[in-house]
Design a protein around this motif. Structure first.
Motif, PDB file in Angstrom:
ATOM      1  N   ARG A  15      45.282  33.246  28.029  1.00 42.30           N
ATOM      2  CA  ARG A  15      43.866  33.239  28.415  1.00 42.30           C
ATOM      3  C   ARG A  15      43.022  34.123  27.500  1.00 42.30           C
ATOM      4  O   ARG A  15      43.450  35.199  27.093  1.00 42.30           O
ATOM      5  CB  ARG A  15      43.728  33.731  29.852  1.00 42.30           C
ATOM      6  CG  ARG A  15      44.674  33.047  30.817  1.00 42.30           C
ATOM      7  CD  ARG A  15      43.952  32.083  31.675  1.00 42.30           C
ATOM      8  NE  ARG A  15      44.892  31.347  32.500  1.00 42.30           N
ATOM      9  CZ  ARG A  15      44.594  30.849  33.668  1.00 42.30           C
ATOM     10  NH1 ARG A  15      43.392  31.021  34.140  1.00 42.30           N
ATOM     11  NH2 ARG A  15      45.481  30.153  34.353  1.00 42.30           N
ATOM     12  N   THR A  16      41.818  33.675  27.214  1.00 42.54           N
ATOM     13  CA  THR A  16      40.888  34.466  26.416  1.00 42.54           C
ATOM     14  C   THR A  16      39.988  35.325  27.293  1.00 42.54           C
ATOM     15  O   THR A  16      39.394  36.296  26.819  1.00 42.54           O
ATOM     16  CB  THR A  16      40.011  33.551  25.545  1.00 42.54           C
ATOM     17  OG1 THR A  16      39.312  32.624  26.387  1.00 42.54           O
ATOM     18  CG2 THR A  16      40.871  32.791  24.546  1.00 42.54           C
ATOM     19  N   VAL A  17      39.876  34.968  28.571  1.00 39.87           N
ATOM     20  CA  VAL A  17      39.052  35.716  29.517  1.00 39.87           C
ATOM     21  C   VAL A  17      39.938  36.244  30.639  1.00 39.87           C
ATOM     22  O   VAL A  17      40.765  35.505  31.180  1.00 39.87           O
ATOM     23  CB  VAL A  17      37.936  34.826  30.118  1.00 39.87           C
ATOM     24  CG1 VAL A  17      37.158  35.591  31.182  1.00 39.87           C
ATOM     25  CG2 VAL A  17      36.998  34.341  29.022  1.00 39.87           C
ATOM     26  N   ASN A  18      39.770  37.517  30.983  1.00 44.13           N
ATOM     27  CA  ASN A  18      40.499  38.090  32.107  1.00 44.13           C
ATOM     28  C   ASN A  18      39.664  37.899  33.368  1.00 44.13           C
ATOM     29  O   ASN A  18      38.604  38.516  33.521  1.00 44.13           O
ATOM     30  CB  ASN A  18      40.777  39.572  31.867  1.00 44.13           C
ATOM     31  CG  ASN A  18      41.767  40.153  32.864  1.00 44.13           C
ATOM     32  OD1 ASN A  18      41.964  39.606  33.945  1.00 44.13           O
ATOM     33  ND2 ASN A  18      42.386  41.264  32.505  1.00 44.13           N
ATOM     34  N   GLN A  19      40.127  37.043  34.269  1.00 38.93           N
ATOM     35  CA  GLN A  19      39.369  36.735  35.486  1.00 38.93           C
ATOM     36  C   GLN A  19      39.766  37.630  36.665  1.00 38.93           C
ATOM     37  O   GLN A  19      39.253  37.455  37.772  1.00 38.93           O
ATOM     38  CB  GLN A  19      39.558  35.269  35.856  1.00 38.93           C
ATOM     39  CG  GLN A  19      38.970  34.317  34.808  1.00 38.93           C
ATOM     40  CD  GLN A  19      39.053  32.860  35.237  1.00 38.93           C
ATOM     41  OE1 GLN A  19      40.041  32.406  35.792  1.00 38.93           O
ATOM     42  NE2 GLN A  19      37.996  32.111  34.967  1.00 38.93           N
ATOM     43  N   GLY A  45      41.736  30.673  38.116  1.00 40.56           N
ATOM     44  CA  GLY A  45      41.966  30.324  36.727  1.00 40.56           C
ATOM     45  C   GLY A  45      41.524  28.918  36.375  1.00 40.56           C
ATOM     46  O   GLY A  45      41.111  28.656  35.245  1.00 40.56           O
ATOM     47  N   GLY A  46      41.594  27.992  37.330  1.00 46.72           N
ATOM     48  CA  GLY A  46      41.221  26.614  37.044  1.00 46.72           C
ATOM     49  C   GLY A  46      39.761  26.316  37.309  1.00 46.72           C
ATOM     50  O   GLY A  46      39.315  25.188  37.123  1.00 46.72           O
ATOM     51  N   LEU A  47      39.017  27.292  37.761  1.00 40.86           N
ATOM     52  CA  LEU A  47      37.608  27.081  38.089  1.00 40.86           C
ATOM     53  C   LEU A  47      36.714  27.839  37.118  1.00 40.86           C
ATOM     54  O   LEU A  47      37.086  28.870  36.573  1.00 40.86           O
ATOM     55  CB  LEU A  47      37.326  27.557  39.528  1.00 40.86           C
ATOM     56  CG  LEU A  47      38.149  26.886  40.633  1.00 40.86           C
ATOM     57  CD1 LEU A  47      37.773  27.457  41.983  1.00 40.86           C
ATOM     58  CD2 LEU A  47      37.925  25.377  40.626  1.00 40.86           C
ATOM     59  N   SER A  48      35.516  27.336  36.912  1.00 35.91           N
ATOM     60  CA  SER A  48      34.573  27.980  36.008  1.00 35.91           C
ATOM     61  C   SER A  48      34.136  29.333  36.552  1.00 35.91           C
ATOM     62  O   SER A  48      33.955  29.508  37.757  1.00 35.91           O
ATOM     63  CB  SER A  48      33.336  27.092  35.813  1.00 35.91           C
ATOM     64  OG  SER A  48      33.700  25.816  35.335  1.00 35.91           O
ATOM     65  N   LYS A  49      33.978  30.284  35.647  1.00 39.34           N
ATOM     66  CA  LYS A  49      33.414  31.587  35.995  1.00 39.34           C
ATOM     67  C   LYS A  49      34.206  32.319  37.078  1.00 39.34           C
ATOM     68  O   LYS A  49      33.622  33.003  37.932  1.00 39.34           O
ATOM     69  CB  LYS A  49      31.952  31.436  36.433  1.00 39.34           C
ATOM     70  CG  LYS A  49      31.032  30.871  35.366  1.00 39.34           C
ATOM     71  CD  LYS A  49      30.854  31.843  34.208  1.00 39.34           C
ATOM     72  CE  LYS A  49      29.848  31.322  33.200  1.00 39.34           C
ATOM     73  NZ  LYS A  49      29.672  32.240  32.060  1.00 39.34           N
ATOM     74  N   GLY A  50      35.522  32.216  37.039  1.00 35.72           N
ATOM     75  CA  GLY A  50      36.335  32.958  37.998  1.00 35.72           C
ATOM     76  C   GLY A  50      36.114  34.449  37.896  1.00 35.72           C
ATOM     77  O   GLY A  50      36.177  35.175  38.900  1.00 35.72           O
ATOM     78  N   GLU A  51      35.819  34.930  36.677  1.00 32.32           N
ATOM     79  CA  GLU A  51      35.586  36.363  36.491  1.00 32.32           C
ATOM     80  C   GLU A  51      34.310  36.818  37.193  1.00 32.32           C
ATOM     81  O   GLU A  51      34.211  37.974  37.634  1.00 32.32           O
ATOM     82  CB  GLU A  51      35.535  36.720  35.004  1.00 32.32           C
ATOM     83  CG  GLU A  51      34.327  36.216  34.237  1.00 32.32           C
ATOM     84  CD  GLU A  51      34.444  34.772  33.773  1.00 32.32           C
ATOM     85  OE1 GLU A  51      33.587  34.339  32.975  1.00 32.32           O
ATOM     86  OE2 GLU A  51      35.390  34.064  34.191  1.00 32.32           O
ATOM     87  N   VAL A  52      33.339  35.911  37.321  1.00 31.96           N
ATOM     88  CA  VAL A  52      32.115  36.255  38.045  1.00 31.96           C
ATOM     89  C   VAL A  52      32.415  36.435  39.530  1.00 31.96           C
ATOM     90  O   VAL A  52      31.937  37.378  40.173  1.00 31.96           O
ATOM     91  CB  VAL A  52      31.041  35.159  37.853  1.00 31.96           C
ATOM     92  CG1 VAL A  52      29.819  35.431  38.731  1.00 31.96           C
ATOM     93  CG2 VAL A  52      30.629  35.087  36.391  1.00 31.96           C
ATOM     94  N   ALA A  53      33.225  35.552  40.082  1.00 29.60           N
ATOM     95  CA  ALA A  53      33.571  35.626  41.502  1.00 29.60           C
ATOM     96  C   ALA A  53      34.362  36.886  41.819  1.00 29.60           C
ATOM     97  O   ALA A  53      34.072  37.589  42.793  1.00 29.60           O
ATOM     98  CB  ALA A  53      34.370  34.383  41.904  1.00 29.60           C
ATOM     99  N   SER A  54      35.365  37.199  40.992  1.00 30.20           N
ATOM    100  CA  SER A  54      36.188  38.377  41.273  1.00 30.20           C
ATOM    101  C   SER A  54      35.382  39.658  41.097  1.00 30.20           C
ATOM    102  O   SER A  54      35.524  40.611  41.881  1.00 30.20           O
ATOM    103  CB  SER A  54      37.428  38.397  40.378  1.00 30.20           C
ATOM    104  OG  SER A  54      37.096  38.565  39.013  1.00 30.20           O
ATOM    105  N   CYS A  55      34.522  39.693  40.083  1.00 30.40           N
ATOM    106  CA  CYS A  55      33.688  40.877  39.858  1.00 30.40           C
ATOM    107  C   CYS A  55      32.699  41.073  41.006  1.00 30.40           C
ATOM    108  O   CYS A  55      32.467  42.204  41.447  1.00 30.40           O
ATOM    109  CB  CYS A  55      32.955  40.741  38.534  1.00 30.40           C
ATOM    110  SG  CYS A  55      31.975  42.199  38.078  1.00 30.40           S
ATOM    111  N   LYS A  56      32.123  39.963  41.491  1.00 30.28           N
ATOM    112  CA  LYS A  56      31.206  40.048  42.625  1.00 30.28           C
ATOM    113  C   LYS A  56      31.909  40.657  43.840  1.00 30.28           C
ATOM    114  O   LYS A  56      31.357  41.536  44.519  1.00 30.28           O
ATOM    115  CB  LYS A  56      30.691  38.643  42.966  1.00 30.28           C
ATOM    116  CG  LYS A  56      29.973  38.522  44.318  1.00 30.28           C
ATOM    117  CD  LYS A  56      28.706  39.340  44.358  1.00 30.28           C
ATOM    118  CE  LYS A  56      28.012  39.179  45.700  1.00 30.28           C
ATOM    119  NZ  LYS A  56      26.788  40.020  45.805  1.00 30.28           N
ATOM    120  N   ALA A  57      33.130  40.213  44.105  1.00 29.95           N
ATOM    121  CA  ALA A  57      33.876  40.724  45.256  1.00 29.95           C
ATOM    122  C   ALA A  57      34.163  42.214  45.106  1.00 29.95           C
ATOM    123  O   ALA A  57      33.959  43.001  46.041  1.00 29.95           O
ATOM    124  CB  ALA A  57      35.174  39.941  45.420  1.00 29.95           C
TER     125      ALA A  57
END
Length: 260
Positions: A15-19, A45-57
């Protein structure tokens, strides 16, 4: 009580982005004593912007720790944990709503797991949605405290497959609940007591899928966690082991050693 803590995370080989997102917070609350809060969220990992969701939480949990929890600490101890549970359920509903709203406005799907534990004195409460995990590692053994909300775990619970079969199944990647999708705000919530020195290990599935409980015990039992730096070194080694075993996902492990 002494507290040592560390977090280690790696995007992994593919992965290039850590979600994944994570936090550990430790505070002193006067007569109540030491308070610790640990959490890991794994963006889908299979959804767009997973890092946004985890960061929000994670940011919402952090704000709760600083802004809401202090207001509740004056409540009678018999009612404190009930108040925290009510607060957590409202918090998760809000996170779920905000993530869904973000996705709807942008025409994308995103979501996150969430596992978190709050410790006050010898008592704790945890909440869990999805398949990130919390382990308790004592001087004698290791126990998985959370219960995966996944299709594989559901089949294990119903006796359809064994744990060994689940590890090889494609169902291991299918979640039954997460924040941001459907009504995924209904968590596993559990209370308990920590009776002895314990290392609380919170991790994403990129960590636990290739690392055995025996390996977690050997590396992160309290007698091995002499300093926070020692803990961090062991977490790095375990993460490298996971990647050497061809784990492709993001990997996050947060460790909180509580010495009574």
């Amino acid at each position: 009580m002494k507290v040592k803590a560390c977090i280690y995370t790696d995007a992994g080989k593919k992965r290039t982005v850590n979600q994944d997102s994570s936090l550990i917070k430790v505070a002193s609350a006067g007569k109540i004593g030491r308070i610790s809060f640990i959490a890991v969220c794994d963006g889908m990992g299979g959804l767009s912007k997973g890092e946004v969701a985890s960061c929000k939480a994670i940011r919402t949990l952090e704000n709760w720790f600083y802004e809401e929890l202090p207001l509740m600490l004056g409540i009678d101890q018999d009612k404190l944990w009930d108040a925290i549970e009510i607060s957590w359920r409202r918090l998760l509903a809000n996170i779920n709503r905000d993530i869904r709203r973000y996705g709807k406005h942008r025409g994308i799907k995103l979501g996150t797991t969430l596992t978190a534990l709050l410790q006050i004195g010898r008592k704790y409460m945890l909440m869990n949605i999805g398949d990130s995990r919390i382990y308790f590692v004592s001087r004698r053994d290791v126990q998985k405290i959370t219960h995966d909300q996944s299709l594989a775990q559901d089949k294990i619970d119903r006796g359809v497959i064994t744990e060994n079969e689940a590890a090889q199944s494609h169902d291991s990647n299918v979640l039954l609940k997460c924040l941001g999708q459907g009504s995924g705000s209904e968590p596993q919530i559990m209370r308990g007591e920590i009776r002895m020195s314990t290392t609380v290990v919170a991790c994403s599935d990129g960590f636990w899928k290739t690392i055995s409980e025996k390996e977690i015990f050997r590396a992160l039992c309290p007698q091995m966690c002499v300093t926070s730096e020692d803990m961090l070194d062991e977490c790095k080694k375990l993460t490298k082991t996971a990647m050497d075993r061809k784990e492709q996902d993001n990997i996050t492990v947060a460790s909180l050693c509580l010495e009574y």
